[in-house]
Design an enzyme around this catalytic site. Structure first.
Site, short mmCIF file in Angstrom:
data_model
loop_
_atom_site.label_atom_id
_atom_site.label_comp_id
_atom_site.label_asym_id
_atom_site.label_seq_id
_atom_site.Cartn_x
_atom_site.Cartn_y
_atom_site.Cartn_z
N ASP A 253 0.89 -1.15 0.18
CA ASP A 253 -0.04 -0.15 -0.05
C ASP A 253 0.83 1.40 -0.10
O ASP A 253 2.31 1.11 0.05
CB ASP A 253 -1.01 -0.16 1.15
CG ASP A 253 -2.24 0.56 0.87
OD1 ASP A 253 -2.39 1.47 -0.03
OD2 ASP A 253 -3.26 0.08 1.63
N TRP B 206 -2.90 3.10 -6.04
CA TRP B 206 -3.81 3.98 -6.59
C TRP B 206 -3.96 4.81 -7.81
O TRP B 206 -4.32 6.13 -8.04
CB TRP B 206 -4.38 4.77 -5.46
CG TRP B 206 -4.11 4.47 -3.93
CD1 TRP B 206 -4.62 2.99 -3.53
CD2 TRP B 206 -3.42 5.02 -2.78
NE1 TRP B 206 -4.36 2.92 -2.10
CE2 TRP B 206 -3.91 4.09 -1.95
CE3 TRP B 206 -2.93 6.43 -2.61
CZ2 TRP B 206 -3.30 4.38 -0.43
CZ3 TRP B 206 -2.61 6.53 -1.43
CH2 TRP B 206 -2.61 5.75 -0.33
N GLY B 207 -3.02 4.36 -8.77
CA GLY B 207 -2.74 4.85 -9.95
C GLY B 207 -1.88 6.07 -10.08
O GLY B 207 -1.63 6.70 -10.95
N ALA C 123 1.37 8.56 -9.66
CA ALA C 123 2.69 8.80 -10.37
C ALA C 123 2.71 7.90 -11.63
O ALA C 123 3.69 7.41 -12.15
CB ALA C 123 3.96 8.37 -9.59
N ASP D 192 -9.95 3.62 -4.01
CA ASP D 192 -10.60 2.35 -3.31
C ASP D 192 -12.11 2.44 -3.98
O ASP D 192 -12.85 3.17 -4.20
CB ASP D 192 -10.77 2.59 -1.74
CG ASP D 192 -9.24 2.19 -1.37
OD1 ASP D 192 -8.36 2.36 -1.73
OD2 ASP D 192 -9.45 2.12 0.17
#
Ligand code: GAL
Length: 442
Positions: free
Chosen positions: A157, A216-217, A219, A237
């Protein structure tokens, strides 16, 4: 005219959808296809213990999910000792002994004895999102510990990133806005480095660990995730609502190209049968996640699962599309009907999606309207059939496993509110209509 190396590579990629710079596991299988399994987060949150995973593992076997290909039992956040964090001498993360009386290795043994694999969760920051020990700076010891415990999968994460690790440039996943120069290589970003550090340590272990980047997409992970992990989260999320499913699918409609063998966009864990999702919305969710070649990680509690929900998760033909051994590319949208400008919006994503498998050309028609609709596929509009629009084809319903008959020119079907028609198209003799075609990939 002879084929150059570049054109051969291009051909190999077009046929097999695999990238030359992908993270290929030394065991030759781990991570080649989208992962399939179960994860505790969507339903249990922090309320976990060994019994939850043991009971789930047993259910995976008893309900036929293991036979259908689901193999990982994944522990999410909140498994370690929040106060003590690490052993003062070895620096290993200490499992919560109340939740896991036999440690993580004890649970791994049980899960393995059922022929399944165990996944764990950590974070490329100081703490996990729920405030437990993170792995930034401890990659070597943590990778070795996970391997020692017999862990087979790591979800990694992105919370509690210290200031000195923040990225030089910003990138907004939702809008695509960035202040980075056009030619900036996001593989050199600090985010990428944080994830690479763990990859380097995982590679040193003799035990293969599937590596799932939960970034989470951010960078522009779709540009470097393939070199670093087996899958990478592409968005924030998921939640068990149709609005959120549509939002994620809309994003996937623009980013589907970066999935292929050994590297998959992760559109987040399944919410099938959860929250406010209707049966039809759950079907659409599962069909499109399978079509997108997303990892299929169930979030539904398996104790007491309803037969119709289990039926969705066990759909053989959708799983086969997701796990196709020859065609690695994701399905993609080819027709936006409700938006005049031909693009997606937050309510009406593309309704018409297509993809290829060893069995044929596939069609996924999503009814995004709040009423039942008759949906019509025009064969000449389906990219793989564009030159064969005048021919007759056999249409097959992937939900029921039954042929629907022979059709030429068009095919229409009634689709319930927010449901998805999942179809396979073959020639009249059952053969593939266009075996050399795959979606254009990056
Ligand atoms: C989020 C992650 C979720 C879940 C949660 C745990 O960042 O996207 O899938 O793992 O953390 O705290």
């Amino acid at each position: 005219m002879g084929l150059t190396t570049a054109s051969l590579l291009g051909l190999a990629f077009a046929l097999y959808g695999s990238r030359v710079d992908a993270l290929v596991s030394t065991d030759g299988t781990t991570g080649r296809l989208p992962a399939m399994g179960w994860n505790s987060w969507n339903n249990f949150g922090c309320n976990i213990n060994a019994s939850v995973f043991e009971a789930t593992a047993q259910k995976m076997v008893d309900l036929g999910l293991k036979d259908a290909g689901y193999e990982y039992i994944n522990i999410d956040d909140c498994w370690s000792d929040k106060q003590r964090q690490r052993d003062p001498t070895t620096r290993e993360i200490i499992p919560d002994s109340k939740k896991f009386p036999n440690g993580i290795s004890g649970l791994a043994d049980k899960v393995h004895s059922l022929g399944l694999k165990l996944g764990i969760y950590s974070d490329a920051g100081m703490l996990t999102c729920a405030g437990y020990a993170g792995s930034l700076g401890f990659e070597a010891v943590d990778a070795a510990t996970f391997a020692k415990w017999g862990v087979d999968y790591l979800k990694y994460d992105n919370c509690y990133v210290p200031g000195n690790w923040s990225d030089k440039y910003s990138y907004d996943v939702g809008t695509g806005q960035t202040n980075a120069p056009f030619d900036y290589d996001w593989a050199t970003s600090n985010t990428s480095s944080r994830y690479q550090r763990m990859d380097v340590e995982l590679q040193k272990q003799s035990h293969t660990i599937q590596y799932s980047l939960c970034v989470w997409g951010e960078a522009h992970v779709e540009r470097w995730g393939n070199r670093t992990g087996h899958s990478w989260r592409m968005y924030g999320d998921i939640s068990p609502t149709w609005t959120r499913i549509i939002e994620i699918l809309n994003h996937a409609g623009s980013f589907w190209k970066t999935s292929g063998f050994w590297g998959h966009n992760d559109w987040d864990m399944l919410e099938v049968g959860l929250g406010t999702l209707t049966y039809e919305e759950s079907r659409s969710h599962f069909a499109l996640w399978a079509a997108l070649k997303s990892p299929l990680i169930i979030g539904t509690p398996l104790g007491g699962i309803k037969d119709d929900i289990l039926g969705i998760l066990l759909n053989r033909e959708l799983i086969d599309f997701n796990q196709d051994p020859v065609y690695g590319a994701s399905a993609f949208p080819y027709k936006w009907l409700l938006n005049a400008n031909g693009t997606s919006d937050s309510t009406h994503l593309a309704q018409y999606w297509t993809g290829a498998s060893v069995k044929g050309i596939h069609l996924f028609m999503v009814n995004t309207e709040d009423r039942p609709v008759k949906m019509t596929a025009v064969f000449s509009e389906i990219p793989a059939l564009s030159g064969q629009g005048g021919e007759k084809f056999v249409l097959h319903d992937m939900w029921t496993g039954k042929d629907l008959g022979q059709f030429s020119g068009t095919f229409s079907i009634d689709v319930k509110t927010h449901d998805t028609a999942a179809l396979r198209i073959t020639k009249l003799d059952g053969t593939h209509p266009n075996p050399s075609w795959t979606p254009p990939a990056v």
